[in-house]
Design a protein around this motif. Structure first.
Motif, PDB file in Angstrom:
ATOM      1  N   ASN A   1     -39.135  20.894   5.787  1.00 58.58           N
ATOM      2  CA  ASN A   1     -38.201  19.818   6.462  1.00 58.58           C
ATOM      3  C   ASN A   1     -36.820  20.640   6.093  1.00 58.58           C
ATOM      4  O   ASN A   1     -35.807  19.827   6.054  1.00 58.58           O
ATOM      5  CB  ASN A   1     -38.237  18.491   5.804  1.00 58.58           C
ATOM      6  N   ASP A   2     -36.676  21.804   5.956  1.00 52.36           N
ATOM      7  CA  ASP A   2     -35.356  22.382   5.629  1.00 52.36           C
ATOM      8  C   ASP A   2     -34.552  21.890   4.278  1.00 52.36           C
ATOM      9  O   ASP A   2     -33.374  21.772   4.207  1.00 52.36           O
ATOM     10  CB  ASP A   2     -34.417  22.087   6.691  1.00 52.36           C
ATOM     11  N   GLY A   3     -35.549  21.341   3.457  1.00 52.83           N
ATOM     12  CA  GLY A   3     -34.856  21.144   2.064  1.00 52.83           C
ATOM     13  C   GLY A   3     -34.403  19.639   2.032  1.00 52.83           C
ATOM     14  O   GLY A   3     -33.589  19.264   0.985  1.00 52.83           O
ATOM     15  N   LEU A   4     -34.549  19.003   3.044  1.00 57.39           N
ATOM     16  CA  LEU A   4     -34.108  17.719   3.147  1.00 57.39           C
ATOM     17  C   LEU A   4     -35.134  16.544   2.917  1.00 57.39           C
ATOM     18  O   LEU A   4     -36.258  16.748   3.017  1.00 57.39           O
ATOM     19  CB  LEU A   4     -33.481  17.351   4.673  1.00 57.39           C
ATOM     20  N   LEU A   5     -34.568  15.333   2.379  1.00 65.31           N
ATOM     21  CA  LEU A   5     -35.440  14.337   1.815  1.00 65.31           C
ATOM     22  C   LEU A   5     -34.511  12.915   2.362  1.00 65.31           C
ATOM     23  O   LEU A   5     -33.490  12.858   1.929  1.00 65.31           O
ATOM     24  CB  LEU A   5     -35.459  14.190   0.575  1.00 65.31           C
ATOM     25  N   TRP A   6     -35.193  12.340   3.262  1.00 66.54           N
ATOM     26  CA  TRP A   6     -34.396  11.305   4.121  1.00 66.54           C
ATOM     27  C   TRP A   6     -33.271  11.700   4.602  1.00 66.54           C
ATOM     28  O   TRP A   6     -32.230  10.917   4.463  1.00 66.54           O
ATOM     29  CB  TRP A   6     -34.351  10.078   2.870  1.00 66.54           C
ATOM     30  N   GLY A   7     -32.895  13.109   4.914  1.00 63.43           N
ATOM     31  CA  GLY A   7     -32.102  13.404   5.624  1.00 63.43           C
ATOM     32  C   GLY A   7     -30.648  14.080   4.682  1.00 63.43           C
ATOM     33  O   GLY A   7     -29.715  14.359   5.153  1.00 63.43           O
ATOM     34  N   SER A   8     -30.944  13.786   3.424  1.00 67.21           N
ATOM     35  CA  SER A   8     -30.081  14.222   2.389  1.00 67.21           C
ATOM     36  C   SER A   8     -30.434  15.625   1.759  1.00 67.21           C
ATOM     37  O   SER A   8     -31.489  15.634   0.883  1.00 67.21           O
ATOM     38  CB  SER A   8     -29.860  13.160   1.283  1.00 67.21           C
ATOM     39  N   PRO A   9     -29.489  16.524   1.596  1.00 63.49           N
ATOM     40  CA  PRO A   9     -29.808  17.822   0.848  1.00 63.49           C
ATOM     41  C   PRO A   9     -29.905  17.608  -0.504  1.00 63.49           C
ATOM     42  O   PRO A   9     -30.424  18.291  -1.297  1.00 63.49           O
ATOM     43  CB  PRO A   9     -28.756  18.920   1.401  1.00 63.49           C
ATOM     44  N   ALA A  10     -28.859  16.628  -1.037  1.00 59.39           N
ATOM     45  CA  ALA A  10     -28.754  16.397  -2.408  1.00 59.39           C
ATOM     46  C   ALA A  10     -29.970  15.779  -2.902  1.00 59.39           C
ATOM     47  O   ALA A  10     -30.664  16.118  -3.927  1.00 59.39           O
ATOM     48  CB  ALA A  10     -27.770  15.567  -2.798  1.00 59.39           C
ATOM     49  N   LEU A  11     -30.605  14.788  -2.139  1.00 60.76           N
ATOM     50  CA  LEU A  11     -31.900  13.973  -2.581  1.00 60.76           C
ATOM     51  C   LEU A  11     -33.053  15.284  -2.306  1.00 60.76           C
ATOM     52  O   LEU A  11     -34.111  15.112  -3.484  1.00 60.76           O
ATOM     53  CB  LEU A  11     -32.271  13.183  -1.860  1.00 60.76           C
ATOM     54  N   GLY A  12     -32.998  15.835  -1.427  1.00 63.55           N
ATOM     55  CA  GLY A  12     -34.180  17.215  -1.475  1.00 63.55           C
ATOM     56  C   GLY A  12     -34.125  18.126  -2.457  1.00 63.55           C
ATOM     57  O   GLY A  12     -35.123  18.440  -3.195  1.00 63.55           O
TER      58      GLY A  12
END
Length: 274
Positions: A200-211
């Motif tokens: 998911n391109d390093g995203l978690l719930w749309g957040s790169p920081a969370l990812g």
């Protein structure tokens, strides 16, 4: 090489006989001559071979490097636990002096493993998490699930429980079982979640920081290992450009009477280029 020379000569004759070809490519006579000179030098000079493509590291090489990094991390973790209050670590620091460490390690391994009395969060949360870290690191280097379980068992047993930690305490029966078994089950889940975030391109719930935070927590050993590789110059833009090690053995020096004037020793010489 002769075939390459023939092609260079053929190109030279073609361009000299058909100057319009050079004009069609919008090359001046000087540019054409530079190209011919460069090609002729490369074809005739055996001292300028083409640089071969860098071969990717094998699975064994990658795992050897990761195991080295785990050893470095284990020493760092031991140093952190050492400075914790004794009520938290259950380590008697008064006995962990340089002159006693070797005897303590031998004594603890001969005595164990034993059923320890550590708190359950340490035995059934902390140790499985470290077992999962070993497992996920191996999975990311191409090992199968069973191979990664075996690697987790080897690292938790011989690197940590009967290795580094044996300097401080006797190996534990719970830790030898819980760390690789529960750790590998949890680790497979960690690995699946990690791959989903990466896809998911390093995203978690749309957040790169969370990812990024989740990727570190799911694969802490692998994340720290990449930092060690960069520090040692094994990744692009590494801090250390080149590192070499050499085993050095110095024999004891004796005088004419046979009495040693300087003891022998053995060590490792490290050289770094920054």
């Amino acid at each position: 090489m002769l075939r390459r020379v023939h092609w260079v000569l053929f190109l030279a004759l073609s361009l000299s006989c058909f100057p319009a070809a050079a004009e069609g490519f919008k090359l001046s006579q000087v540019e054409v001559q530079k190209i011919l000179n460069t090609q002729a030098i490369q074809a005739l000079d055996p001292a300028t071979p083409e640089t071969p493509a860098k071969q990717p590291a094998s699975k064994f090489q990658r795992m050897s490097r990761e195991t080295r990094n785990l050893g470095i991390m284990s020493l760092g973790i031991m140093a952190i636990i050492y400075v914790l209050p004794e009520e938290a670590s259950n380590w008697d620091r008064s006995e962990m002096t340089p002159d006693k460490l070797g005897d303590r390690w031998i004594r603890h391994n001969r005595r164990g493993p034993v059923w320890d009395k550590d708190d359950w969060p340490l035995n059934f949360v902390g140790h499985p998490y470290f077992g999962a870290a070993y497992y996920v690191m191996a999975r990311n280097q191409g090992l199968t699930g069973m191979e990664s379980f075996g690697y987790s068992a080897l690292m938790s047993t011989f690197l940590w429980e009967m290795g580094v930690e044996a300097f401080a305490e006797t190996p534990s029966i719970q830790d030898l079982l819980v760390t690789p078994i529960i750790g590998s089950i949890v680790g497979e889940g960690f690995y699946i979640w990690e791959q989903r975030i990466l896809d998911n391109d390093g995203l978690l719930w749309g957040s790169p920081a969370l990812g990024s935070s989740a990727l570190f927590l799911l694969n802490p050993a692998g994340s720290v290992s990449k930092g060690i590789n960069r520090l040692l110059g094994e990744e692009e833009n590494g801090f250390i450009k080149e590192a070499n090690s050499q085993l050095v053995v110095q024999q004891a020096r004796v005088d004419h009477s046979g009495e040693a004037t300087q003891p022998g020793w053995a060590g490792v010489r490290l050289q770094f280029k920054f």
